[in-house]
Design a protein around this motif. Sequence first.
Motif, PDB file in Angstrom:
ATOM      1  N   ARG A 129       0.831  -1.196   0.000  1.00 50.46           N
ATOM      2  CA  ARG A 129       0.000   0.000   0.000  1.00 50.46           C
ATOM      3  C   ARG A 129       0.868   1.250   0.000  1.00 50.46           C
ATOM      4  O   ARG A 129       1.921   1.296   0.620  1.00 50.46           O
ATOM      5  CB  ARG A 129      -0.906   0.026   1.235  1.00 50.46           C
ATOM      6  CG  ARG A 129      -1.793  -1.183   1.385  1.00 50.46           C
ATOM      7  CD  ARG A 129      -2.612  -1.075   2.647  1.00 50.46           C
ATOM      8  NE  ARG A 129      -3.372  -2.290   2.886  1.00 50.46           N
ATOM      9  CZ  ARG A 129      -4.188  -2.457   3.920  1.00 50.46           C
ATOM     10  NH1 ARG A 129      -4.332  -1.497   4.810  1.00 50.46           N
ATOM     11  NH2 ARG A 129      -4.850  -3.591   4.074  1.00 50.46           N
ATOM     12  N   ASN A 185       1.270   3.984   1.637  1.00 49.30           N
ATOM     13  CA  ASN A 185       0.861   4.574   2.908  1.00 49.30           C
ATOM     14  C   ASN A 185       2.111   4.910   3.708  1.00 49.30           C
ATOM     15  O   ASN A 185       2.937   4.041   3.995  1.00 49.30           O
ATOM     16  CB  ASN A 185      -0.024   3.578   3.676  1.00 49.30           C
ATOM     17  CG  ASN A 185      -0.563   4.154   4.960  1.00 49.30           C
ATOM     18  OD1 ASN A 185       0.194   4.473   5.882  1.00 49.30           O
ATOM     19  ND2 ASN A 185      -1.876   4.276   5.053  1.00 49.30           N
ATOM     20  N   TRP A 215       2.663   2.969   7.177  1.00 49.23           N
ATOM     21  CA  TRP A 215       3.175   1.608   7.060  1.00 49.23           C
ATOM     22  C   TRP A 215       4.626   1.611   6.603  1.00 49.23           C
ATOM     23  O   TRP A 215       5.418   0.743   6.981  1.00 49.23           O
ATOM     24  CB  TRP A 215       2.319   0.806   6.083  1.00 49.23           C
ATOM     25  CG  TRP A 215       0.992   0.402   6.623  1.00 49.23           C
ATOM     26  CD1 TRP A 215      -0.228   0.769   6.153  1.00 49.23           C
ATOM     27  CD2 TRP A 215       0.750  -0.436   7.755  1.00 49.23           C
ATOM     28  NE1 TRP A 215      -1.218   0.211   6.917  1.00 49.23           N
ATOM     29  CE2 TRP A 215      -0.650  -0.538   7.906  1.00 49.23           C
ATOM     30  CE3 TRP A 215       1.573  -1.102   8.660  1.00 49.23           C
ATOM     31  CZ2 TRP A 215      -1.239  -1.286   8.916  1.00 49.23           C
ATOM     32  CZ3 TRP A 215       0.983  -1.848   9.672  1.00 49.23           C
ATOM     33  CH2 TRP A 215      -0.399  -1.936   9.785  1.00 49.23           C
TER      34      TRP A 215
END
Length: 619
Positions: free
Chosen positions: A373, A375, A378
Amino acid sequence: MSVASEKGRVWRLAAGYAWQRLLRWLHGGPFFRLRPQPGTPARLLIAPQDLRTADQTNAADIYGGRFLFSGYLVETHGASPFELEGEHPDWQRQLHGFAWLRDLRAADSRISRQNARALVDDWLKHSGRWHQIGWEAPVVTRRVMSWLAHSPFILEDGDHDFYNRFLRSLLRQVRYLRRTINETHDGVERLQAALAIAAACVSMSGQGRFARQSIRRLDQELLRQILTDGGHISRNPRAIVEILADLLPVRQAFVAQGLELPAAMLQSVDRMMPMMRFFRHGDGALAHFNGMGSTPNDLIATIMAYDDARGAPPMNVPHTGYQRLCGGSSVVIMDTGKPPPLGISEDAHAGCLSFEFSSGLKRIIVNCGVSSRSNEMWRKVSRSTAAHSTATIEDTSSCRFLSERPFGRWLGAPIVAGPRHVPVEREDDAAGVRVTASHDGYQQQFGIVHTRDMRLSGDGTVLDGIDSFPVSAKVAEPGDQFAIRFHLHPAIKPSLLRGGTAVLLVCRDGEAWEFDAPGTELALEESIYLSDVYGHRKTMQIVLYGRIRDSQSSAWQFRRTATAKLSRRGSSEFDELARTGELPLADPDEDVSPEVDQEIDQGLNQDAQETAPDVDPKV
């Protein structure tokens, strides 16, 4: 390294980045659009092969106006996808990169060819002159490689006018890469741009005057970025896969055209092939170090088909900074290197002295890996020391990353400080393999050097380790609390034994391992596995806690207590390994304790595809 020295390195990096942006703006953007264009090449001579796997089922979705890229689904409702605005940048990069042409080509139909031509024509109309994302250097690189590889499919049945517009745009994009390659991000991005330029010079007619310069630049990048032992300067296993996926087709194009292969190209391929085997576990997955995520098994299988030597992987790669320990069917891969250079460390991890451990086709101890992802949260989690199977001091990472202010938005988060000295000793004998390494990543802040001593027995049934934390200097804030983490693969079922002083690890085929750390506080806690094609998966981790004032070392051991039983397996892969002697099997009549037998049954019945995408990571 002092704070003043770190700031100086960051300021120099920021100045270099600002200069690159200025040059990129001068070479590209409105100035590039106003420059007169050179003549169109007469024809395409050859199409380099695309080694990446195609999925023809996507062709129907693309024909219906449904584009699923980077986890984002966009429906165009009859409009051109290149007219859409406001879509996620990752989705736009995949769209403008045209890697999805391989899916249309796999459908191998007249409709898919017409659809491919129509979409390329749409791009020429809407984005061929300029697009903020579509003309980013990595996107242009991928588009050039995709157009060259799939040009026979795109141009078949096309008219002469489209053929000329296609070649004119292709030449313009190659010219843009040639002008901006020095301003691209160092590392894989720059090397792939050099490969795209070289591929274009070989594939298009009339490029002879640029060929020598392009080959010389490709040689320079290969010699600089591919280390003596075959690793990449970023220390990321994924980099080797991505480079080989583009380098092998370019090499084939050189051979097909009867051109002499550059020496660096030959040497780089010969070095990288064994290095890719070095990072592989028994199940084919690559170890999760320094930005490696889920393994593209299909692409790796294709690349390895080009390996003529098929030799054994190296055990010691000191230039890249890793060690491989093998015994029986067990494999341990350990990170024993310093962080990569500042300008190439944007994706590097603080995982010095971390390791991954597998037995046969089963991965047991892993690092958390990298999330697929896009993100930032993360990403920060995956790069921390706590996301790796190694030790932390006072819950801090062994590397320091660039903070968001004032340059984080421009430069990302490269490593500005970390281990500078990582001495390694290795002993191979009949009893097994022993590796001892240390790093000084905690010395400046806490006055502590972390030392890890690991030995894998010759038969692969015992893995012993000792983590030591000798205090090497007095500092204002000495570190005291340490935590040693062992992240488990999601397929492993753990349970506490003997009142919580040991852990039983049960694999799906019935193989069992026991973990023990006498005299150290042991806990079984939640973790998360990021490198999985199914998304983020909930898993567990073994954590050893202690205080340096009480003890400066902690010993631990993994010991195999049960092997896969014939009556429980039923797996052709394990049968084949048993016949070749690569995987030792237990006697089918061997007695197993009721406790172990119960754990085996529970492990075999557990669903292998259980996912937990919204788990809060405790790493």
